[in-house]
Design a protein around this motif. Sequence first.
Motif, PDB file in Angstrom:
ATOM      1  N   LEU A  91       0.825  -1.199   0.000  1.00  0.00           N
ATOM      2  CA  LEU A  91       0.000   0.000   0.000  1.00  0.00           C
ATOM      3  C   LEU A  91       0.864   1.255   0.000  1.00  0.00           C
ATOM      4  N   GLY A  92       0.252   2.384  -0.326  1.00  0.00           N
ATOM      5  CA  GLY A  92       0.952   3.661  -0.259  1.00  0.00           C
ATOM      6  C   GLY A  92       1.089   4.129   1.174  1.00  0.00           C
ATOM      7  N   ASP A  93       1.906   5.159   1.403  1.00  0.00           N
ATOM      8  CA  ASP A  93       2.174   5.626   2.765  1.00  0.00           C
ATOM      9  C   ASP A  93       0.914   6.081   3.483  1.00  0.00           C
ATOM     10  N   VAL A  94       0.035   6.788   2.779  1.00  0.00           N
ATOM     11  CA  VAL A  94      -1.194   7.278   3.411  1.00  0.00           C
ATOM     12  C   VAL A  94      -2.071   6.106   3.845  1.00  0.00           C
ATOM     13  N   GLU A  95      -2.199   5.116   2.962  1.00  0.00           N
ATOM     14  CA  GLU A  95      -3.015   3.942   3.294  1.00  0.00           C
ATOM     15  C   GLU A  95      -2.392   3.135   4.419  1.00  0.00           C
ATOM     16  N   LYS A  96      -1.050   3.052   4.420  1.00  0.00           N
ATOM     17  CA  LYS A  96      -0.358   2.339   5.498  1.00  0.00           C
ATOM     18  C   LYS A  96      -0.678   2.965   6.848  1.00  0.00           C
ATOM     19  N   ARG A  97      -0.565   4.283   6.899  1.00  0.00           N
ATOM     20  CA  ARG A  97      -0.802   4.973   8.168  1.00  0.00           C
ATOM     21  C   ARG A  97      -2.267   4.869   8.601  1.00  0.00           C
ATOM     22  N   LYS A  98      -3.164   4.900   7.632  1.00  0.00           N
ATOM     23  CA  LYS A  98      -4.579   4.768   7.963  1.00  0.00           C
ATOM     24  C   LYS A  98      -4.866   3.390   8.552  1.00  0.00           C
ATOM     25  N   LEU A  99      -4.303   2.351   7.930  1.00  0.00           N
ATOM     26  CA  LEU A  99      -4.526   0.998   8.414  1.00  0.00           C
ATOM     27  C   LEU A  99      -3.901   0.792   9.788  1.00  0.00           C
ATOM     28  N   LEU A 100      -2.698   1.360   9.992  1.00  0.00           N
ATOM     29  CA  LEU A 100      -2.056   1.240  11.294  1.00  0.00           C
ATOM     30  C   LEU A 100      -2.872   1.949  12.364  1.00  0.00           C
ATOM     31  N   GLN A 101      -3.446   3.101  12.019  1.00  0.00           N
ATOM     32  CA  GLN A 101      -4.288   3.818  12.977  1.00  0.00           C
ATOM     33  C   GLN A 101      -5.513   2.996  13.335  1.00  0.00           C
ATOM     34  N   GLN A 102      -6.113   2.346  12.339  1.00  0.00           N
ATOM     35  CA  GLN A 102      -7.297   1.533  12.593  1.00  0.00           C
ATOM     36  C   GLN A 102      -6.980   0.350  13.503  1.00  0.00           C
ATOM     37  N   VAL A 103      -5.853  -0.327  13.223  1.00  0.00           N
ATOM     38  CA  VAL A 103      -5.509  -1.490  14.038  1.00  0.00           C
ATOM     39  C   VAL A 103      -5.057  -1.043  15.425  1.00  0.00           C
ATOM     40  N   SER A 104      -4.465   0.154  15.534  1.00  0.00           N
ATOM     41  CA  SER A 104      -4.092   0.693  16.846  1.00  0.00           C
ATOM     42  C   SER A 104      -5.334   1.013  17.667  1.00  0.00           C
ATOM     43  N   ASP A 105      -6.365   1.552  17.008  1.00  0.00           N
ATOM     44  CA  ASP A 105      -7.620   1.850  17.700  1.00  0.00           C
ATOM     45  C   ASP A 105      -8.254   0.568  18.240  1.00  0.00           C
ATOM     46  N   ALA A 106      -8.198  -0.507  17.424  1.00  0.00           N
ATOM     47  CA  ALA A 106      -8.761  -1.783  17.861  1.00  0.00           C
ATOM     48  C   ALA A 106      -7.975  -2.331  19.044  1.00  0.00           C
ATOM     49  N   ARG A 107      -6.666  -2.227  18.959  1.00  0.00           N
ATOM     50  CA  ARG A 107      -5.813  -2.701  20.059  1.00  0.00           C
ATOM     51  C   ARG A 107      -6.079  -1.899  21.331  1.00  0.00           C
ATOM     52  N   LYS A 108      -6.272  -0.592  21.176  1.00  0.00           N
ATOM     53  CA  LYS A 108      -6.476   0.269  22.340  1.00  0.00           C
ATOM     54  C   LYS A 108      -7.737  -0.122  23.111  1.00  0.00           C
ATOM     55  N   LEU A 109      -8.796  -0.476  22.395  1.00  0.00           N
ATOM     56  CA  LEU A 109     -10.043  -0.866  23.057  1.00  0.00           C
ATOM     57  C   LEU A 109      -9.821  -2.012  24.036  1.00  0.00           C
ATOM     58  N   VAL A 110      -8.886  -2.896  23.692  1.00  0.00           N
ATOM     59  CA  VAL A 110      -8.600  -4.051  24.551  1.00  0.00           C
ATOM     60  C   VAL A 110      -7.588  -3.695  25.629  1.00  0.00           C
ATOM     61  N   ASP A 111      -6.428  -3.151  25.223  1.00  0.00           N
ATOM     62  CA  ASP A 111      -5.323  -2.968  26.161  1.00  0.00           C
ATOM     63  C   ASP A 111      -5.586  -1.931  27.243  1.00  0.00           C
ATOM     64  N   VAL A 112      -6.331  -0.880  26.920  1.00  0.00           N
ATOM     65  CA  VAL A 112      -6.648   0.131  27.935  1.00  0.00           C
ATOM     66  C   VAL A 112      -7.516  -0.477  29.031  1.00  0.00           C
ATOM     67  N   GLU A 113      -8.531  -1.231  28.624  1.00  0.00           N
ATOM     68  CA  GLU A 113      -9.406  -1.857  29.616  1.00  0.00           C
ATOM     69  C   GLU A 113      -8.664  -2.937  30.402  1.00  0.00           C
ATOM     70  N   VAL A 114      -7.790  -3.675  29.732  1.00  0.00           N
ATOM     71  CA  VAL A 114      -6.993  -4.703  30.405  1.00  0.00           C
ATOM     72  C   VAL A 114      -6.181  -4.083  31.539  1.00  0.00           C
ATOM     73  N   ALA A 115      -5.575  -2.938  31.286  1.00  0.00           N
ATOM     74  CA  ALA A 115      -4.775  -2.267  32.317  1.00  0.00           C
ATOM     75  C   ALA A 115      -5.637  -1.890  33.516  1.00  0.00           C
ATOM     76  N   GLY A 116      -6.855  -1.404  33.248  1.00  0.00           N
ATOM     77  CA  GLY A 116      -7.751  -1.037  34.338  1.00  0.00           C
ATOM     78  C   GLY A 116      -8.183  -2.232  35.165  1.00  0.00           C
ATOM     79  N   VAL A 117      -8.508  -3.318  34.494  1.00  0.00           N
ATOM     80  CA  VAL A 117      -8.938  -4.529  35.204  1.00  0.00           C
ATOM     81  C   VAL A 117      -7.794  -5.091  36.042  1.00  0.00           C
ATOM     82  N   ALA A 118      -6.575  -5.078  35.491  1.00  0.00           N
ATOM     83  CA  ALA A 118      -5.415  -5.584  36.228  1.00  0.00           C
ATOM     84  C   ALA A 118      -5.208  -4.798  37.516  1.00  0.00           C
ATOM     85  N   ALA A 119      -5.416  -3.491  37.452  1.00  0.00           N
ATOM     86  CA  ALA A 119      -5.262  -2.660  38.646  1.00  0.00           C
ATOM     87  C   ALA A 119      -6.338  -2.981  39.685  1.00  0.00           C
ATOM     88  N   GLN A 120      -7.541  -3.279  39.217  1.00  0.00           N
ATOM     89  CA  GLN A 120      -8.634  -3.614  40.141  1.00  0.00           C
ATOM     90  C   GLN A 120      -8.422  -4.968  40.796  1.00  0.00           C
TER      91      GLN A 120
END
Length: 231
Positions: A91-120
């Motif tokens: 893919l081109g650079d713009v598409e690469k960054r867009k896809l990475l942002q999308q997969v980062s957003d998906a990862r964030k939904l999981v990892d942010v909550e995981v950190a909170g649960v671990a603390a609890q």
Amino acid sequence: MSDLGISPIEKRTASEAIVQQIQRLIAEKRFKAGDRLGSERELAASLGVSRSTLREALKTLQSTGIIEVRPGTGTFVCEAQIRPFANIAELGDVEKRKLLQQVSDARKLVDVEVAGVAAQVCNRKLIAEIRRHVDNSRIDVIRVKNEFALDLQFEALIARATGNPYLVELQRVAHEMFARAWTQGGFIPRPASVRMAQHEAIIEAIERGSAADARALMAAHLDLGIMPEVG
């Protein structure tokens, strides 16, 4: 060899190669929604594979809603979107960054909550294991400088500390997609010193049982942004 930036060649089965080729053609807009790809016999002949191998690939594409197989009629495109298993390196650079942002957003939904649960949950034994990982990262500086895999290992340990196997499995899938997008995109990790400082702050928040701080710090870590001040 790792100092040269050389990574192991990805091993793919014939069906995986078919999935990537068809997805690439769709992503490049050579096929649009509603277009007919052809019959099973036609596709197998064009690709030079057996019909059983083709069926395996089509099953994967159909399960994600990209194509629809209509018995006796053919295979049709449902939607022409870039999917996580597309080869981002093509893919081109713009598409690469867009896809990475999308997969980062998906990862964030999981990892942010995981950190909170671990603390609890505050599993002291597993939190001590995370602490050892953070401490060892300071020693293995060369490896930390060149690899994001240690980041994923850090977060995987946090998921284990939640004691929730479903969160662990959700995180595993999110991390696989992220790792594929990151390595194929050729992006460079942030400086090791920044990542290690963020890890330190996150584990401190988990150790003191502050779910709010753990979530905020993990979100900042995944945003590649500035760490927020916490109480």
